[in-house]
Enzyme design. Structure first.
Site, PDB file in Angstrom:
ATOM      1  N   ASP A 107       0.833  -1.200   0.000  1.00 53.12           N
ATOM      2  CA  ASP A 107       0.000   0.000   0.000  1.00 53.12           C
ATOM      3  C   ASP A 107       0.872   1.255   0.000  1.00 53.12           C
ATOM      4  O   ASP A 107       0.621   2.197  -0.731  1.00 53.12           O
ATOM      5  CB  ASP A 107      -0.987  -0.005   1.183  1.00 53.12           C
ATOM      6  CG  ASP A 107      -0.299  -0.258   2.513  1.00 53.12           C
ATOM      7  OD1 ASP A 107       0.787  -0.852   2.522  1.00 53.12           O
ATOM      8  OD2 ASP A 107      -0.854   0.137   3.555  1.00 53.12           O
ATOM      9  N   ASP A 110       7.414   3.961   2.756  1.00 58.99           N
ATOM     10  CA  ASP A 110       7.715   5.171   3.537  1.00 58.99           C
ATOM     11  C   ASP A 110       9.232   5.225   3.756  1.00 58.99           C
ATOM     12  O   ASP A 110       9.975   5.737   2.917  1.00 58.99           O
ATOM     13  CB  ASP A 110       6.907   5.101   4.840  1.00 58.99           C
ATOM     14  CG  ASP A 110       7.011   6.363   5.673  1.00 58.99           C
ATOM     15  OD1 ASP A 110       7.675   7.318   5.245  1.00 58.99           O
ATOM     16  OD2 ASP A 110       6.428   6.414   6.778  1.00 58.99           O
ATOM     17  N   LYS A 138       5.859   7.384  -0.640  1.00 59.05           N
ATOM     18  CA  LYS A 138       6.009   8.590   0.189  1.00 59.05           C
ATOM     19  C   LYS A 138       7.489   8.798   0.463  1.00 59.05           C
ATOM     20  O   LYS A 138       8.139   7.970   1.084  1.00 59.05           O
ATOM     21  CB  LYS A 138       5.224   8.419   1.494  1.00 59.05           C
ATOM     22  CG  LYS A 138       5.032   9.734   2.221  1.00 59.05           C
ATOM     23  CD  LYS A 138       4.166   9.587   3.440  1.00 59.05           C
ATOM     24  CE  LYS A 138       5.010   9.213   4.626  1.00 59.05           C
ATOM     25  NZ  LYS A 138       4.319   9.373   5.907  1.00 59.05           N
ATOM     26  N   ASP A 166      -3.946   2.863   7.879  1.00 59.90           N
ATOM     27  CA  ASP A 166      -4.534   3.118   9.191  1.00 59.90           C
ATOM     28  C   ASP A 166      -3.803   4.177  10.003  1.00 59.90           C
ATOM     29  O   ASP A 166      -2.644   4.496   9.756  1.00 59.90           O
ATOM     30  CB  ASP A 166      -4.527   1.825  10.012  1.00 59.90           C
ATOM     31  CG  ASP A 166      -3.119   1.460  10.507  1.00 59.90           C
ATOM     32  OD1 ASP A 166      -2.206   1.344   9.655  1.00 59.90           O
ATOM     33  OD2 ASP A 166      -2.933   1.315  11.729  1.00 59.90           O
ATOM     34  N   ARG A 172      -9.061   2.321   8.177  1.00 57.19           N
ATOM     35  CA  ARG A 172      -8.684   1.469   7.032  1.00 57.19           C
ATOM     36  C   ARG A 172      -9.836   1.340   6.037  1.00 57.19           C
ATOM     37  O   ARG A 172      -9.625   1.173   4.856  1.00 57.19           O
ATOM     38  CB  ARG A 172      -8.309   0.061   7.516  1.00 57.19           C
ATOM     39  CG  ARG A 172      -6.980  -0.040   8.236  1.00 57.19           C
ATOM     40  CD  ARG A 172      -6.527  -1.492   8.264  1.00 57.19           C
ATOM     41  NE  ARG A 172      -5.524  -1.773   9.271  1.00 57.19           N
ATOM     42  CZ  ARG A 172      -4.207  -1.704   9.069  1.00 57.19           C
ATOM     43  NH1 ARG A 172      -3.733  -1.331   7.909  1.00 57.19           N
ATOM     44  NH2 ARG A 172      -3.371  -2.007  10.035  1.00 57.19           N
TER      45      ARG A 172
END
Ligand code: PRP
Length: 182
Positions: A107, A110, A138, A166, A172
């Site tokens: 998903d 980071d 990201k 989340d 979510r």
């Protein structure tokens, strides 16, 4: 019963980042790209739980080549909003990956610590090829360089929720993607 420590104490202010329509449009485009690249093959998609669930479900159903799928659960955050830097595999892939064309589906990337750990581990099992598909890239806190082959959206920073993502296990189930304000 919901444990007290998991409750979000107040409704957090959030701002729409990507609408359901925008997300679905991007998922369709990614599925078309992947289907075209894997024409004549039967790739194995590995979804990295839990955040990936809705993206994975939508992506898989939009892909037109034959495929198989499995899941892996890795956790690095617990219920905190900062990465602990420690990656734990709590559910491993169950099908053999040797000789398969693998696509890891995330998903969000980071810091990159989760995928860095998982790709190193899975490469040792000698797949024929390994690519990465992530809905959100990201970039601001990246610590490990990750080559994302199929990327939905790039964002620089912010705490992002919805469509599987989340905040302390909440949000979510939202259909759109939001950034928490403040
Ligand atoms: C999230 C997300 C990625 C990882 C990305 O998982 O789903 O797997 O963090 O962060 P990184 O690039 O900094 O490693 P998390 O451990 O929060 O579990 P979840 O998918 O169940 O929310």
């Amino acid at each position: 019963m919901v444990r007290r420590s998991l409750r979000v104490n107040h409704v957090l202010e959030k701002e729409l980042l990507f609408s359901e329509k925008t997300i679905q449009g991007r998922v369709t485009t990614l599925a078309e790209e992947i289907s075209s690249d894997y024409e004549g093959e039967e790739p194995l998609f590995i979804g990295i739980l839990n955040g990936v669930i809705f993206f994975f479900a939508d992506l898989m159903r939009a892909i037109s080549v034959p495929l198989t799928m499995d899941f892996l659960r890795a956790t690095s955050y617990g219920s905190r909003t900062d990465s602990s830097g420690v990656v734990r595999i709590t559910k491993d892939v169950e099908v053999p990956v040797q000789g398969r064309h693998l696509i890891l589906v995330e998903d969000i990337v980071d810091t990159g610590l989760t995928l860095s750990y998982i790709t190193r581990k899975i490469r040792a099992e000698k797949p024929e090829s390994l690519k990465i598909c992530a809905l959100i890239d990201k970039t601001e806190r990246r610590q490990k360089e990750i080559a994302i082959d199929y990327c939905g959206f790039q964002v620089r920073k912010g705490f992002i929720v919805g469509y599987g993502l989340d905040y302390k296990e909440h949000y979510r189930n939202l259909r759109d993607i939001y950034v928490i304000k403040g």
